[in-house]
Design a protein around this motif. Structure first.
Motif, PDB file in Angstrom:
ATOM      1  N   UNK A   1       0.536  16.873  -7.164  1.00 42.95           N
ATOM      2  CA  UNK A   1       0.789  15.687  -7.975  1.00 42.95           C
ATOM      3  C   UNK A   1       1.886  14.709  -7.189  1.00 42.95           C
ATOM      4  N   UNK A   2       3.049  15.406  -6.653  1.00 42.53           N
ATOM      5  CA  UNK A   2       4.122  14.555  -6.102  1.00 42.53           C
ATOM      6  C   UNK A   2       3.827  14.205  -4.711  1.00 42.53           C
ATOM      7  N   UNK A   3       3.028  15.100  -4.047  1.00 41.74           N
ATOM      8  CA  UNK A   3       2.715  14.793  -2.567  1.00 41.74           C
ATOM      9  C   UNK A   3       1.464  13.782  -2.493  1.00 41.74           C
ATOM     10  N   UNK A   4       0.563  13.795  -3.614  1.00 37.32           N
ATOM     11  CA  UNK A   4      -0.399  12.899  -3.614  1.00 37.32           C
ATOM     12  C   UNK A   4      -0.501  11.946  -4.887  1.00 37.32           C
ATOM     13  N   UNK A   5       0.669  11.315  -5.104  1.00 35.57           N
ATOM     14  CA  UNK A   5       0.587  10.423  -6.299  1.00 35.57           C
ATOM     15  C   UNK A   5      -0.400   9.344  -6.369  1.00 35.57           C
ATOM     16  N   UNK A   6      -0.764   9.055  -5.458  1.00 34.79           N
ATOM     17  CA  UNK A   6      -1.793   7.803  -5.582  1.00 34.79           C
ATOM     18  C   UNK A   6      -3.181   8.380  -6.576  1.00 34.79           C
ATOM     19  N   UNK A   7      -3.467   9.555  -6.558  1.00 37.10           N
ATOM     20  CA  UNK A   7      -4.670  10.065  -6.708  1.00 37.10           C
ATOM     21  C   UNK A   7      -4.690  10.432  -8.453  1.00 37.10           C
ATOM     22  N   UNK A   8      -3.167  10.527  -8.581  1.00 35.74           N
ATOM     23  CA  UNK A   8      -2.823  10.961 -10.065  1.00 35.74           C
ATOM     24  C   UNK A   8      -2.113   9.875 -10.830  1.00 35.74           C
TER      25      UNK A   8
ATOM     26  N   UNK B   1       0.884  -1.297  -0.052  1.00 35.14           N
ATOM     27  CA  UNK B   1      -0.020   0.120   0.047  1.00 35.14           C
ATOM     28  C   UNK B   1       0.847   1.414   0.071  1.00 35.14           C
ATOM     29  N   UNK B   2       1.941   1.209   0.745  1.00 38.27           N
ATOM     30  CA  UNK B   2       2.721   2.526   0.994  1.00 38.27           C
ATOM     31  C   UNK B   2       3.521   2.457  -0.654  1.00 38.27           C
ATOM     32  N   UNK B   3       3.911   1.382  -0.939  1.00 39.26           N
ATOM     33  CA  UNK B   3       4.768   1.536  -2.379  1.00 39.26           C
ATOM     34  C   UNK B   3       3.653   1.898  -3.459  1.00 39.26           C
ATOM     35  N   UNK B   4       2.381   1.828  -3.600  1.00 35.87           N
ATOM     36  CA  UNK B   4       1.486   2.193  -4.128  1.00 35.87           C
ATOM     37  C   UNK B   4       1.131   3.810  -4.183  1.00 35.87           C
ATOM     38  N   UNK B   5       1.537   4.475  -3.030  1.00 34.11           N
ATOM     39  CA  UNK B   5       1.344   5.695  -2.803  1.00 34.11           C
ATOM     40  C   UNK B   5       2.463   6.510  -3.022  1.00 34.11           C
TER      41      UNK B   5
ATOM     42  N   UNK C   1     -14.610  22.740  -3.517  1.00 32.41           N
ATOM     43  CA  UNK C   1     -14.335  22.597  -2.109  1.00 32.41           C
ATOM     44  C   UNK C   1     -14.281  23.755  -1.506  1.00 32.41           C
ATOM     45  N   UNK C   2     -14.486  24.914  -2.005  1.00 30.65           N
ATOM     46  CA  UNK C   2     -14.513  26.128  -1.310  1.00 30.65           C
ATOM     47  C   UNK C   2     -13.082  26.687  -0.880  1.00 30.65           C
ATOM     48  N   UNK C   3     -12.370  26.283  -1.702  1.00 32.39           N
ATOM     49  CA  UNK C   3     -10.909  26.748  -1.345  1.00 32.39           C
ATOM     50  C   UNK C   3     -10.187  25.889  -0.386  1.00 32.39           C
ATOM     51  N   UNK C   4     -10.630  24.676  -0.433  1.00 30.14           N
ATOM     52  CA  UNK C   4     -10.085  23.573   0.595  1.00 30.14           C
ATOM     53  C   UNK C   4      -9.561  22.431  -0.301  1.00 30.14           C
ATOM     54  N   UNK C   5      -8.621  21.547  -0.178  1.00 34.81           N
ATOM     55  CA  UNK C   5      -8.173  20.439  -1.135  1.00 34.81           C
ATOM     56  C   UNK C   5      -7.751  19.582  -0.187  1.00 34.81           C
ATOM     57  N   UNK C   6      -8.645  18.471   0.032  1.00 35.14           N
ATOM     58  CA  UNK C   6      -8.240  17.282   0.549  1.00 35.14           C
ATOM     59  C   UNK C   6      -7.904  16.127  -0.138  1.00 35.14           C
ATOM     60  N   UNK C   7      -7.124  15.305   0.580  1.00 34.64           N
ATOM     61  CA  UNK C   7      -6.663  13.929  -0.399  1.00 34.64           C
ATOM     62  C   UNK C   7      -7.629  13.175  -1.016  1.00 34.64           C
ATOM     63  N   UNK C   8      -8.753  13.149   0.146  1.00 33.37           N
ATOM     64  CA  UNK C   8      -9.806  12.250  -0.426  1.00 33.37           C
ATOM     65  C   UNK C   8     -10.792  12.790  -1.415  1.00 33.37           C
ATOM     66  N   UNK C   9     -10.727  14.158  -1.699  1.00 35.95           N
ATOM     67  CA  UNK C   9     -11.310  14.787  -2.918  1.00 35.95           C
ATOM     68  C   UNK C   9     -10.776  14.430  -4.334  1.00 35.95           C
ATOM     69  N   UNK C  10      -9.639  14.194  -4.141  1.00 40.70           N
ATOM     70  CA  UNK C  10      -9.014  14.182  -5.431  1.00 40.70           C
ATOM     71  C   UNK C  10      -9.190  12.855  -6.124  1.00 40.70           C
TER      72      UNK C  10
END
Length: 136
Positions: free
Chosen positions: A95-102, A20-24, A127-136
């Motif tokens: 993109x680099x910080x949350x690669x799993x979503x992209x 799981x960590x490797x996929x992220x 999201x009204x100016x807030x970006x969360x990992x689960x929304x990507x």
């Protein structure tokens, strides 16, 4: 013989969490692509800033044949181009910080970069100016 301090499911859990960590984490090739795109955007911005600065210096020295108002119009372009450069760079950090979503996007492909821009800013605006990992 049975060891009481060790269960057979513990190695499987460790392996699953490692997978799981490797996929992220972002692969090195994708990281290098994102870094190449970052360097090209910032390099282009630096060249543009240098050109505008030289035009302003020439206008102040009186070495150009042009109307002074034309050269004064360059001054508001300085913060505008800085905002545009930041707007182009910020999704690269997402993109680099949350690669799993992209994971389906491969930078520096232009069509994938445009998809990245639209996905990040569409979610951010909805999201009204807030970006969360689960929304990507």
């Amino acid at each position: 013989r049975r060891d009481l301090g060790y269960s057979s499911s513990e190695p499987n859990r460790a392996l699953m969490s490692a997978n799981l960590l490797a996929s992220k984490t972002i692969p090195l090739s994708r990281l290098l692509g994102a870094l190449a795109l970052l360097v090209s955007i910032l390099g282009g911005y630096g060249l543009l800033l240098h050109a505008k600065w030289q035009l302003l210096e020439e206008a102040l020295a009186g070495n150009t044949a042009g109307h002074a108002a034309q050269h004064l119009l360059l001054i508001p372009l300085l913060p505008i181009t800085a905002v545009v450069a930041m707007a182009l760079v910020i999704p690269l950090f997402v993109y680099v910080g949350n690669y799993a979503a992209f994971a389906s996007l491969a930078l520096p492909r232009p069509d994938h970069y445009v998809q990245l821009l639209f996905r990040v800013y569409r979610q951010w605006l909805s999201a009204g100016g807030k970006l969360k990992d689960k929304d990507l």
